[in-house]
Write a protein that holds these residues in place. Structure first.
Motif, PDB file in Angstrom:
ATOM      1  N   HIS A 261       0.849  -1.184   0.000  1.00  0.00           N
ATOM      2  CA  HIS A 261       0.000   0.000   0.000  1.00  0.00           C
ATOM      3  C   HIS A 261       0.890   1.241   0.000  1.00  0.00           C
ATOM      4  CE1 HIS A 261       1.070   0.481   4.237  1.00  0.00           C
ATOM      5  NE2 HIS A 261       0.807  -0.800   4.379  1.00  0.00           N
ATOM      6  N   PRO A 262       0.360   2.383  -0.356  1.00  0.00           N
ATOM      7  CA  PRO A 262       1.168   3.620  -0.343  1.00  0.00           C
ATOM      8  C   PRO A 262       1.717   3.895   1.054  1.00  0.00           C
ATOM      9  CG  PRO A 262      -0.910   3.959  -1.503  1.00  0.00           C
ATOM     10  CD  PRO A 262      -1.007   2.619  -0.849  1.00  0.00           C
TER      11      PRO A 262
ATOM     12  N   GLU B   3       1.691   6.664   2.691  1.00  0.00           N
ATOM     13  CA  GLU B   3       0.686   7.397   3.467  1.00  0.00           C
ATOM     14  C   GLU B   3      -0.579   6.551   3.508  1.00  0.00           C
ATOM     15  OE1 GLU B   3      -1.558  11.741   3.633  1.00  0.00           O
ATOM     16  OE2 GLU B   3      -0.229  11.226   1.972  1.00  0.00           O
ATOM     17  N   ALA B   4      -0.872   6.015   4.644  1.00  0.00           N
ATOM     18  CA  ALA B   4      -2.006   5.104   4.766  1.00  0.00           C
ATOM     19  C   ALA B   4      -3.322   5.867   4.797  1.00  0.00           C
ATOM     20  CB  ALA B   4      -1.858   4.273   6.035  1.00  0.00           C
ATOM     21  N   SER B   5      -4.306   5.229   4.275  1.00  0.00           N
ATOM     22  CA  SER B   5      -5.650   5.799   4.303  1.00  0.00           C
ATOM     23  C   SER B   5      -6.289   5.543   5.669  1.00  0.00           C
ATOM     24  CB  SER B   5      -6.498   5.157   3.205  1.00  0.00           C
ATOM     25  OG  SER B   5      -6.633   3.764   3.458  1.00  0.00           O
ATOM     26  N   PRO B   6      -7.341   6.254   5.997  1.00  0.00           N
ATOM     27  CA  PRO B   6      -8.016   6.002   7.283  1.00  0.00           C
ATOM     28  C   PRO B   6      -8.462   4.550   7.435  1.00  0.00           C
ATOM     29  CG  PRO B   6      -8.788   8.066   6.323  1.00  0.00           C
ATOM     30  CD  PRO B   6      -7.923   7.422   5.289  1.00  0.00           C
ATOM     31  N   GLU B   7      -8.862   3.915   6.331  1.00  0.00           N
ATOM     32  CA  GLU B   7      -9.273   2.521   6.420  1.00  0.00           C
ATOM     33  C   GLU B   7      -8.101   1.622   6.803  1.00  0.00           C
ATOM     34  OE1 GLU B   7      -9.779   4.498   3.871  1.00  0.00           O
ATOM     35  OE2 GLU B   7     -11.967   4.862   3.942  1.00  0.00           O
ATOM     36  N   VAL B   8      -6.917   1.911   6.191  1.00  0.00           N
ATOM     37  CA  VAL B   8      -5.741   1.107   6.505  1.00  0.00           C
ATOM     38  C   VAL B   8      -5.318   1.312   7.959  1.00  0.00           C
ATOM     39  CG1 VAL B   8      -3.294   0.764   5.979  1.00  0.00           C
ATOM     40  CG2 VAL B   8      -4.945   1.038   4.123  1.00  0.00           C
ATOM     41  N   LYS B   9      -5.366   2.571   8.418  1.00  0.00           N
ATOM     42  CA  LYS B   9      -5.015   2.846   9.809  1.00  0.00           C
ATOM     43  C   LYS B   9      -5.929   2.094  10.760  1.00  0.00           C
ATOM     44  CE  LYS B   9      -3.128   7.455   8.903  1.00  0.00           C
ATOM     45  NZ  LYS B   9      -3.251   8.907   9.172  1.00  0.00           N
TER      46      LYS B   9
ATOM     47  N   LYS C 268      -7.478  -0.627  10.068  1.00  0.00           N
ATOM     48  CA  LYS C 268      -7.159  -2.047   9.956  1.00  0.00           C
ATOM     49  C   LYS C 268      -5.907  -2.394  10.769  1.00  0.00           C
ATOM     50  CE  LYS C 268      -6.273  -5.684   6.547  1.00  0.00           C
ATOM     51  NZ  LYS C 268      -5.046  -6.178   7.221  1.00  0.00           N
TER      52      LYS C 268
END
Length: 350
Positions: free
Chosen positions: A131-132, A134-140, A142
């Motif tokens: 993943h990039p 800079e994580a997205s809110p969904e990744v954070k 998760k």
């Protein structure tokens, strides 16, 4: 021969990977995926899990005992004691005990952590896409969920025996390093407060090695002396002279400003420690007209006509004075030790 020429029945059976990729006749090298997960004995047998827990706890406890042994060896074993260890030969008993106990303490913590991870923590492998940065809110979200799940799977909260013994081992191991701070130097006790000077010891000229008479010290001259009974042949001469080194100056009594210095002098002869009170350098530069002595290391300057007080430089306090008199035989003699500890200041001073 290409893959098209290979009979299809000779190709290995198609296997699916974690994302559905399969090996076919057109692509025989596709990612086979993760092998199926095999449960460990501890995953299906609670008694086996408890045995592993006890093994880990034993390793942590052994680490604590080894740390206690390290401290005990450091305090009790003499530095000069040696033992024979095959095939090394004779080595320091203290070094051997410290190395053995510290090695056991650190090894048991590491071995306990590894055994805990291999037998009791979750060993299920998960494949995830890159993943990039800079994580997205969904990744954070998760990641936080995965962290909580990992904490639960580690059994850290449920297996209190492991947790408490691990905390104990980790809390004790740093004490080994704290004890090593003692090697910054031996405990001084009262050694810093005392020198080789005592009542009745004559002042010996360091150059001629003869007892000093008042007439041997001329007005305006600087003479270095040491206590009677000290010899350069002594095994601890350098250690003793480093504290007892004395400089003698003869002043006219009317030029001595400090009353205590006058009372502690003999026929205008004043005796002060030769050791600078900044970092302990030997003082040797004397200004005859001003009665000042200068330390060559950092230029601290002391007034010998005014109690040896500091008039310039980084030194923190005056030079200690030695009270002297002329004995019945006409020699200069000490009436005790220095008025205060010689050399640089230290936290217990005063």
């Amino acid at each position: 021969m290409s893959s098209q020429d290979i009979p299809e029945e000779t190709l290995p059976a198609a296997q699916g990977d974690a994302h559905g990729a399969v090996a076919t006749a057109d692509d025989p090298f596709a990612d086979p995926g993760l092998p199926p997960h095999e449960h460990r004995k501890q995953d299906i047998d609670e008694r086996a899990a408890q045995r592993s827990e006890r093994v880990v706890a034993f390793l942590f406890l052994l680490s604590m005992l080894a740390t206690v042994g390290f401290i005990a060896a450091y305090v009790s074993l003499p530095v000069d004691k040696s033992i024979y260890v095959f095939p090394i030969g004779h080595i320091s008993a203290l070094n051997f005990a410290l190395g053995l106990t510290l090695g056991v303490a650190l090894f048991c913590i590491g071995a306990g952590a590894v055994h805990w991870a291999r037998t009791l923590m979750s060993d299920v492998e998960h494949a995830d896409e890159r993943h990039p940065i800079e994580a997205s809110p969904e990744v954070k979200a998760k990641v936080l969920a995965d962290f909580k799940a990992g904490a639960e799977e580690s059994t850290f909260g449920r297996r209190k025996l492991l947790r408490n013994t691990m905390f104990g081992a980790l809390a004790l191991v740093p004490l080994s390093g704290v004890m090593l701070l003692r090697d910054l130097g031996p405990l001084p006790g009262t050694k810093l407060r005392k020198t080789a000077w005592s009542e009745g010891k004559m002042l010996i000229n360091q150059n001629t090695l003869q007892p000093l008479r008042p007439e041997d010290v001329q007005v305006g001259s600087l003479t270095f002396a040491m206590p009677e009974g000290m010899s350069e042949e002594d095994h601890d001469f350098q250690k003793q002279i480093a504290k007892a080194a004395l400089m003698i100056v003869r002043l006219r009594p009317e030029n001595i400003k400090d009353k205590k210095s006058l009372d502690w002098s003999a026929d205008g002869i004043v005796a002060y420690s030769k050791i600078c009170t900044h970092v302990g350098c030997p003082i040797s530069l004397y200004e005859q007209q001003t009665h000042h002595v200068l330390c060559p290391c950092h230029q601290s300057t002391f007034d010998l006509s005014d109690g040896g007080r500091v008039i310039f430089g980084p030194a923190g306090h005056a030079l200690p004075q030695l009270r002297i008199k002329v004995n019945d035989k006409g020699y200069l003699e000490a009436m005790g030790d220095f008025s205060e500890p010689v050399g640089p200041a230290y936290w217990e001073r005063g």
